[in-house]
Enzyme design. Structure first.
Site, PDB file in Angstrom:
ATOM      1  N   GLY A 129       0.905  -1.125  -0.071  1.00 51.53           N
ATOM      2  CA  GLY A 129      -0.029  -0.002  -0.157  1.00 51.53           C
ATOM      3  C   GLY A 129       0.984   1.047  -0.021  1.00 51.53           C
ATOM      4  CB  SER A 130       0.020   4.799   0.507  1.00 51.33           C
ATOM      5  OG  SER A 130      -0.632   4.457   1.862  1.00 51.33           O
ATOM      6  CB  THR A 131       5.151   5.580   1.337  1.00 49.91           C
ATOM      7  OG1 THR A 131       5.677   4.858   0.368  1.00 49.91           O
ATOM      8  CG2 THR A 131       6.273   6.004   2.550  1.00 49.91           C
ATOM      9  N   GLY A 160       2.135   2.571   5.426  1.00 47.52           N
ATOM     10  CA  GLY A 160       3.270   1.834   5.750  1.00 47.52           C
ATOM     11  C   GLY A 160       4.141   2.282   7.212  1.00 47.52           C
ATOM     12  CD  GLU A 218       7.018  -5.755  -1.060  1.00 49.94           C
ATOM     13  OE1 GLU A 218       7.813  -4.811  -1.999  1.00 49.94           O
ATOM     14  OE2 GLU A 218       7.784  -6.648  -1.143  1.00 49.94           O
ATOM     15  CB  CYS A 259       3.560   0.280  -6.445  1.00 50.46           C
ATOM     16  SG  CYS A 259       3.876  -1.379  -7.172  1.00 50.46           S
TER      17      CYS A 259
HETATM   18  P1  NAD Z   1      -3.401   2.553   1.040  1.00 52.96           P
HETATM   19  O1  NAD Z   1      -2.040   2.555   1.931  1.00 52.96           O
HETATM   20  O2  NAD Z   1      -4.365   3.697   1.430  1.00 52.96           O
HETATM   21  O3  NAD Z   1      -4.312   1.106   1.561  1.00 52.96           O
HETATM   22  C1  NAD Z   1      -3.606  -0.056   1.531  1.00 52.96           C
HETATM   23  C2  NAD Z   1      -4.239  -1.001   2.316  1.00 52.96           C
HETATM   24  O4  NAD Z   1      -4.166  -0.563   3.829  1.00 52.96           O
HETATM   25  C3  NAD Z   1      -5.771  -0.971   2.207  1.00 52.96           C
HETATM   26  O5  NAD Z   1      -6.378  -2.413   2.594  1.00 52.96           O
HETATM   27  C4  NAD Z   1      -6.373  -0.346   3.249  1.00 52.96           C
HETATM   28  O6  NAD Z   1      -7.796  -0.426   3.913  1.00 52.96           O
HETATM   29  C5  NAD Z   1      -5.510  -0.349   4.471  1.00 52.96           C
HETATM   30  N1  NAD Z   1      -5.226   0.788   5.567  1.00 52.96           N
HETATM   31  C6  NAD Z   1      -5.398   2.095   5.340  1.00 52.96           C
HETATM   32  N2  NAD Z   1      -4.982   2.698   6.422  1.00 52.96           N
HETATM   33  C7  NAD Z   1      -4.817   1.695   7.471  1.00 52.96           C
HETATM   34  C8  NAD Z   1      -4.515   1.907   8.669  1.00 52.96           C
HETATM   35  N3  NAD Z   1      -4.486   2.996   9.443  1.00 52.96           N
HETATM   36  N4  NAD Z   1      -4.192   0.744   9.445  1.00 52.96           N
HETATM   37  C9  NAD Z   1      -4.077  -0.687   8.804  1.00 52.96           C
HETATM   38  N5  NAD Z   1      -4.474  -0.579   7.287  1.00 52.96           N
HETATM   39  C10 NAD Z   1      -4.864   0.544   6.853  1.00 52.96           C
HETATM   40  O7  NAD Z   1      -3.025   2.246  -0.312  1.00 52.96           O
HETATM   41  P2  NAD Z   1      -3.927   2.149  -1.485  1.00 52.96           P
HETATM   42  O8  NAD Z   1      -4.368   3.679  -1.977  1.00 52.96           O
HETATM   43  O9  NAD Z   1      -4.911   1.146  -1.492  1.00 52.96           O
HETATM   44  O10 NAD Z   1      -3.103   1.713  -2.637  1.00 52.96           O
HETATM   45  C11 NAD Z   1      -2.119   2.504  -3.468  1.00 52.96           C
HETATM   46  C12 NAD Z   1      -0.843   2.590  -2.865  1.00 52.96           C
HETATM   47  O11 NAD Z   1      -0.265   1.176  -2.816  1.00 52.96           O
HETATM   48  C13 NAD Z   1       0.192   3.224  -3.638  1.00 52.96           C
HETATM   49  O12 NAD Z   1       1.068   4.208  -2.821  1.00 52.96           O
HETATM   50  C14 NAD Z   1       1.067   2.356  -4.387  1.00 52.96           C
HETATM   51  O13 NAD Z   1       2.288   2.648  -4.871  1.00 52.96           O
HETATM   52  C15 NAD Z   1       1.204   1.256  -3.474  1.00 52.96           C
HETATM   53  N6  NAD Z   1       1.458  -0.116  -4.062  1.00 52.96           N
HETATM   54  C16 NAD Z   1       2.722  -0.557  -3.593  1.00 52.96           C
HETATM   55  C17 NAD Z   1       3.022  -1.951  -4.228  1.00 52.96           C
HETATM   56  C18 NAD Z   1       4.318  -2.603  -3.933  1.00 52.96           C
HETATM   57  O14 NAD Z   1       4.528  -3.744  -4.211  1.00 52.96           O
HETATM   58  N7  NAD Z   1       5.310  -1.891  -3.583  1.00 52.96           N
HETATM   59  C19 NAD Z   1       2.286  -2.542  -5.162  1.00 52.96           C
HETATM   60  C20 NAD Z   1       0.754  -1.951  -5.325  1.00 52.96           C
HETATM   61  C21 NAD Z   1       0.632  -0.964  -4.682  1.00 52.96           C
END
Ligand code: NAD
Length: 497
Positions: free
Chosen positions: A244-246, A249, A267, A301
């Site tokens: 997910g997003s940095t 993370g 990731e 990503c």
């Molecule tokens: P996001 O971080 O908003 O959400 C990812 C997941 O985390 C979702 O299931 C969300 O419900 C959950 N989440 C959100 N807040 C949380 C919290 N406080 N505690 C626990 N879980 C929480 O990301 P997104 O908008 O769904 O996806 C896009 C991002 O993912 C982009 O930054 C992209 O670069 C990244 N991404 C990275 C990779 C990689 O392998 N490096 C691959 C795909 C996407």
């Protein structure tokens, strides 16, 4: 099959039976509260189904079931050859349902059907099969201990893992997490993204059919801030694997520190450089430069969003890329000829449109695209868009846009290209294009990213690790290296009398 027409897919969609309940301890259940939330088709905004909105009380049941199974050992201690067969059968069942699953993923994510059918579903199948096939071929270690001792180094499952995934590649990312986590004997609780839970719910049933014991895979749809946080702070979860997003993370690292120091593998985002030298095969490089940014609507990503071109070919190369961009005008995802679908939702569209404004305000030149199209469809479609005259310090060069927006920068020496490529908080992926083997290797070696292509973009398969340097994360998906994220090393030191 890809010989289906848009009408065939539309009629298949109309009769699709969509499961929206959570999957806990081997069966589909509603959230304890009875709450649900709707999931929409990004192509037209239509409601697909109501999905269970799980909360911490549902997580408690799922964690307990997962823990009990782990303690009983009926999955963790199953002979690896038997675990392998479960995963292989699971892969076969997914393959058998490929059309239905590809359709479901296309409807839930707005991805072109040709991508879900040719890429997402086969990638999930291969990941699960490969991890299953690997697990009974891996040996543990004996250390070079003194002759009156025997020291065993074993890899043991962590226990209960929470996998939290995003919406951009729901099925393939889920497979990247579940396959190695389950192969190594863990119990896994998967939290899909709120807006794209359907493919994970679908394949959970197939895992049971394949023989995965109840409790080994729980799928809990629900919000990140409540349910996700509950999993990440839970004292009885041993590891988190996250894509997910940095910013999220970073929160997960904090949650781990505030709770039980659960292993946390991330990731995260990217702003990947795609470096093109004048001596490259420019036609191929231009075609791939467009794919690198516009594939999946730029909601990738590893998207090659910073196109870094040697100054002396800038105009010529830009023209080639603009010609290619025209092939990426968005369309109905169920049309097999569509290459790019809509943005996932209105919020993501507005983020992208906002960055187009930012780019203009920063003085970059919009040379292609930049507008919403097909608004009558009810979906949020954005044109493939290209900015030239971009400076690497501009926000459109530094921040992850997560949409079909390319920033074109120029360099006049290899050192300058490398410096620009590395001037980023991210370090996920990149590529260099040159027919000079020395230039290509030197630049590839100097760019600090987890995956670098030479004369290709998005290269790689299940046999190689995938993950980021710097703020792009710390874990590794795919290949045997992924097993490190789901296991502890245990030493047993034996002394002979
Ligand atoms: P996001 O971080 O908003 O959400 C990812 C997941 O985390 C979702 O299931 C969300 O419900 C959950 N989440 C959100 N807040 C949380 C919290 N406080 N505690 C626990 N879980 C929480 O990301 P997104 O908008 O769904 O996806 C896009 C991002 O993912 C982009 O930054 C992209 O670069 C990244 N991404 C990275 C990779 C990689 O392998 N490096 C691959 C795909 C996407």
């Amino acid at each position: 099959m890809l010989d289906k027409t848009v009408t065939d897919w539309q009629s298949a969609a109309a009769s699709l039976d969509i499961e929206g309940r959570a999957f806990i301890n081997g069966r589909y259940v509603d959230a304890l509260s009875g709450h649900s939330q709707q999931t929409h088709n990004p192509a037209n905004g239509a409601v697909l189904t109501a999905v269970a909105k799980c909360a911490p009380e549902d997580a408690e049941i799922a964690v307990r079931g997962a823990r009990e199974l782990f303690e009983r050992g009926s999955w963790a201690n199953m002979p690896p050859a038997d675990r392998k067969m479960v995963l292989v059968r699971w892969a076969e069942l997914i393959e058998k349902h490929a059309d239905e699953l590809a359709l479901l993923e296309s409807l839930d994510v707005g991805k072109p059907i040709s991508d879900t059918l040719n890429s997402d579903v086969p990638s999930a199948v291969r990941t699960i099969r490969w991890s299953g096939e690997a697990i009974d071929k891996i040996y543990d270690e004996i250390s070079p201990a003194p002759a009156d001792c025997l020291a065993l180094i074993q890899r043991l499952p962590l226990g209960v893992i929470a996998a939290i995934v995003p919406w951009n590649f729901p099925l393939s990312t889920t497979a990247w997490k579940l396959a190695p986590a389950l192969a190594t004997g863990n119990s896994v609780i998967l939290k899909p993204a709120t807006n794209t839970p359907l493919s994970a719910l679908f394949i959970a049933r197939l895992a049971s059919e394949a023989g995965l014991p109840d409790g080994a895979l729980q799928v809990l749809p629900g919000p990140g801030r409540s349910l996700g946080k509950c999993l990440a702070t839970h004292m009885d979860i041993d590891g988190i694997t996250f894509t997910g997003s940095t910013p999220v993370g970073k929160m997960l690292m904090e949650y781990s520190g505030q709770s039980n120091l659960k292993r946390t593998f991330l990731e995260l985002g990217g702003k990947s450089p795609n470096i093109v030298f004048a001596d490259a095969n420019l036609a191929k490089a231009a075609s791939m430069a467009a794919i690198a940014v516009f594939y999946n609507g730029g909601q990738t990503c590893t998207a090659g969003t910073r196109l870094i071109v040697e100054e002396k070919i800038r105009d010529e190369f830009l023209e080639l890329v603009i010609n290619k961009a025209a092939d990426w005008m968005p369309g109905d995802p169920l049309n097999p000829n569509t290459r790019m679908g809509p943005m996932i939702d209105r919020a993501q569209f507005e983020t992208v449109a906002g960055y187009v404004e930012v780019g203009r305000d920063e003085g970059a030149e919009l040379v292609f695209g930049g507008k919403r199209v097909l608004s009558e469809s009810g979906g949020y479609y954005h044109e493939p868009s290209i900015f030239s005259s971009v400076d690497n310090q501009m926000r459109i060069s530094q921040e992850e846009i997560f949409g079909p927006v390319m920033s074109v920068l120029t360099f006049s020496s290899a050192d300058e290209a490398v410096q620009m490529a590395n001037d980023s908080i991210y370090g996920l992926a990149g590529a260099v294009w040159s027919n000079n083997i020395n230039t290509a290797h030197k630049v590839a070696a100097a760019v600090r990213v987890g995956t670098m292509g030479i004369n290709n973009y998005f290269g790689g398969d299940i046999t190689v690790p995938f993950g980021g340097f710097k703020q792009s994360g710390n874990g590794r998906d795919k290949s045997l290296h992924a097993l490190n994220d789901y296991t502890e090393l245990k030493t047993t030191w034996i002394e002979f009398e």
